[in-house]
Design a protein around this motif. Structure first.
Motif, PDB file in Angstrom:
ATOM      1  N   TYR A  14       0.839  -1.200   0.000  1.00  0.00           N
ATOM      2  CA  TYR A  14       0.000   0.000   0.000  1.00  0.00           C
ATOM      3  C   TYR A  14       0.876   1.254   0.000  1.00  0.00           C
ATOM      4  O   TYR A  14       0.667   2.173  -0.804  1.00  0.00           O
ATOM      5  CB  TYR A  14      -0.905  -0.055   1.228  1.00  0.00           C
ATOM      6  CG  TYR A  14      -1.704   1.178   1.520  1.00  0.00           C
ATOM      7  CD1 TYR A  14      -2.870   1.461   0.815  1.00  0.00           C
ATOM      8  CD2 TYR A  14      -1.323   2.057   2.534  1.00  0.00           C
ATOM      9  CE1 TYR A  14      -3.624   2.589   1.107  1.00  0.00           C
ATOM     10  CE2 TYR A  14      -2.072   3.175   2.826  1.00  0.00           C
ATOM     11  CZ  TYR A  14      -3.222   3.443   2.114  1.00  0.00           C
ATOM     12  OH  TYR A  14      -3.963   4.557   2.408  1.00  0.00           O
ATOM     13  N   ALA A  15       1.867   1.295   0.868  1.00  0.00           N
ATOM     14  CA  ALA A  15       2.774   2.439   0.938  1.00  0.00           C
ATOM     15  C   ALA A  15       3.536   2.614  -0.375  1.00  0.00           C
ATOM     16  O   ALA A  15       3.719   3.741  -0.847  1.00  0.00           O
ATOM     17  CB  ALA A  15       3.743   2.277   2.106  1.00  0.00           C
ATOM     18  N   ALA A  16       3.958   1.522  -0.973  1.00  0.00           N
ATOM     19  CA  ALA A  16       4.686   1.594  -2.243  1.00  0.00           C
ATOM     20  C   ALA A  16       3.803   2.150  -3.354  1.00  0.00           C
ATOM     21  O   ALA A  16       4.270   2.938  -4.192  1.00  0.00           O
ATOM     22  CB  ALA A  16       5.221   0.217  -2.619  1.00  0.00           C
ATOM     23  N   GLU A  17       2.539   1.755  -3.379  1.00  0.00           N
ATOM     24  CA  GLU A  17       1.615   2.279  -4.388  1.00  0.00           C
ATOM     25  C   GLU A  17       1.453   3.784  -4.223  1.00  0.00           C
ATOM     26  O   GLU A  17       1.476   4.532  -5.202  1.00  0.00           O
ATOM     27  CB  GLU A  17       0.247   1.595  -4.285  1.00  0.00           C
ATOM     28  CG  GLU A  17       0.236   0.134  -4.673  1.00  0.00           C
ATOM     29  CD  GLU A  17       0.469  -0.121  -6.148  1.00  0.00           C
ATOM     30  OE1 GLU A  17       0.392   0.808  -6.973  1.00  0.00           O
ATOM     31  OE2 GLU A  17       0.729  -1.294  -6.491  1.00  0.00           O
ATOM     32  N   LEU A  18       1.290   4.249  -2.983  1.00  0.00           N
ATOM     33  CA  LEU A  18       1.126   5.680  -2.752  1.00  0.00           C
ATOM     34  C   LEU A  18       2.407   6.455  -3.060  1.00  0.00           C
ATOM     35  O   LEU A  18       2.359   7.592  -3.530  1.00  0.00           O
ATOM     36  CB  LEU A  18       0.659   5.932  -1.324  1.00  0.00           C
ATOM     37  CG  LEU A  18      -0.769   5.450  -1.041  1.00  0.00           C
ATOM     38  CD1 LEU A  18      -1.141   5.717   0.411  1.00  0.00           C
ATOM     39  CD2 LEU A  18      -1.777   6.082  -1.985  1.00  0.00           C
ATOM     40  N   GLU A  19       3.541   5.833  -2.818  1.00  0.00           N
ATOM     41  CA  GLU A  19       4.820   6.458  -3.167  1.00  0.00           C
ATOM     42  C   GLU A  19       4.928   6.607  -4.690  1.00  0.00           C
ATOM     43  O   GLU A  19       5.379   7.643  -5.198  1.00  0.00           O
ATOM     44  CB  GLU A  19       5.963   5.601  -2.624  1.00  0.00           C
ATOM     45  CG  GLU A  19       7.290   6.282  -2.614  1.00  0.00           C
ATOM     46  CD  GLU A  19       8.356   5.490  -1.865  1.00  0.00           C
ATOM     47  OE1 GLU A  19       9.437   6.045  -1.678  1.00  0.00           O
ATOM     48  OE2 GLU A  19       8.118   4.328  -1.466  1.00  0.00           O
ATOM     49  N   LYS A  55      -6.238   1.544  -3.216  1.00  0.00           N
ATOM     50  CA  LYS A  55      -7.572   1.380  -2.637  1.00  0.00           C
ATOM     51  C   LYS A  55      -7.904  -0.089  -2.403  1.00  0.00           C
ATOM     52  O   LYS A  55      -8.469  -0.451  -1.368  1.00  0.00           O
ATOM     53  CB  LYS A  55      -8.630   2.010  -3.547  1.00  0.00           C
ATOM     54  CG  LYS A  55      -8.642   3.512  -3.515  1.00  0.00           C
ATOM     55  CD  LYS A  55      -9.717   4.042  -4.458  1.00  0.00           C
ATOM     56  CE  LYS A  55      -9.754   5.552  -4.478  1.00  0.00           C
ATOM     57  NZ  LYS A  55     -10.802   6.050  -5.399  1.00  0.00           N
ATOM     58  N   ARG A  56      -7.561  -0.924  -3.371  1.00  0.00           N
ATOM     59  CA  ARG A  56      -7.821  -2.369  -3.205  1.00  0.00           C
ATOM     60  C   ARG A  56      -7.028  -2.928  -2.036  1.00  0.00           C
ATOM     61  O   ARG A  56      -7.534  -3.732  -1.249  1.00  0.00           O
ATOM     62  CB  ARG A  56      -7.490  -3.121  -4.503  1.00  0.00           C
ATOM     63  CG  ARG A  56      -8.517  -2.862  -5.576  1.00  0.00           C
ATOM     64  CD  ARG A  56      -8.509  -3.815  -6.751  1.00  0.00           C
ATOM     65  NE  ARG A  56      -7.348  -4.613  -6.973  1.00  0.00           N
ATOM     66  CZ  ARG A  56      -6.596  -4.558  -8.075  1.00  0.00           C
ATOM     67  NH1 ARG A  56      -6.893  -3.721  -9.042  1.00  0.00           N
ATOM     68  NH2 ARG A  56      -5.566  -5.346  -8.219  1.00  0.00           N
ATOM     69  N   LEU A  57      -5.781  -2.518  -1.914  1.00  0.00           N
ATOM     70  CA  LEU A  57      -4.951  -2.978  -0.796  1.00  0.00           C
ATOM     71  C   LEU A  57      -5.515  -2.487   0.533  1.00  0.00           C
ATOM     72  O   LEU A  57      -5.564  -3.241   1.511  1.00  0.00           O
ATOM     73  CB  LEU A  57      -3.508  -2.501  -0.979  1.00  0.00           C
ATOM     74  CG  LEU A  57      -2.732  -3.203  -2.095  1.00  0.00           C
ATOM     75  CD1 LEU A  57      -1.500  -2.402  -2.470  1.00  0.00           C
ATOM     76  CD2 LEU A  57      -2.365  -4.616  -1.695  1.00  0.00           C
TER      77      LEU A  57
END
Length: 92
Positions: A14-19, A55-57
């Protein structure tokens, strides 16, 4: 114990996606040049896609009884910025 490991891995993803979203967004406004608008539009689409992944995560983390990390709890993993120090130019 197994769920805790899964939640930890999901929170990292999740953090990687937002990064990734942050980097794509920054690059989508930073580019100049002949083909910059085309690249910016592509990056805008990528931002939406990566945000969908996040969002899915987040929903899965919640299903497992945990809380998706807020901005102060997000672990940053990249060691350097993904955008150049000088403004790139997109050539034809």
């Amino acid at each position: 114990m197994k769920n805790k490991i899964i939640v930890t891995l999901l929170q990292a993803a999740y953090a990687a996606e937002l990064e990734t979203v942050a980097n794509y967004l920054a690059n989508s406004v930073w580019l100049d040049g002949l083909r910059a608008e085309e690249v910016k539009e592509s990056l805008d689409e990528d931002v939406a896609e990566e945000l969908g992944h996040a969002k899915r995560l987040a929903r899965r983390i919640k299903q497992l009884g945990a809380h998706p990390p807020g901005s102060l709890d997000l672990k940053r993993t990249r060691k350097r910025s993904n955008h150049p120090k000088t403004r790139p130019t997109c050539a034809a």
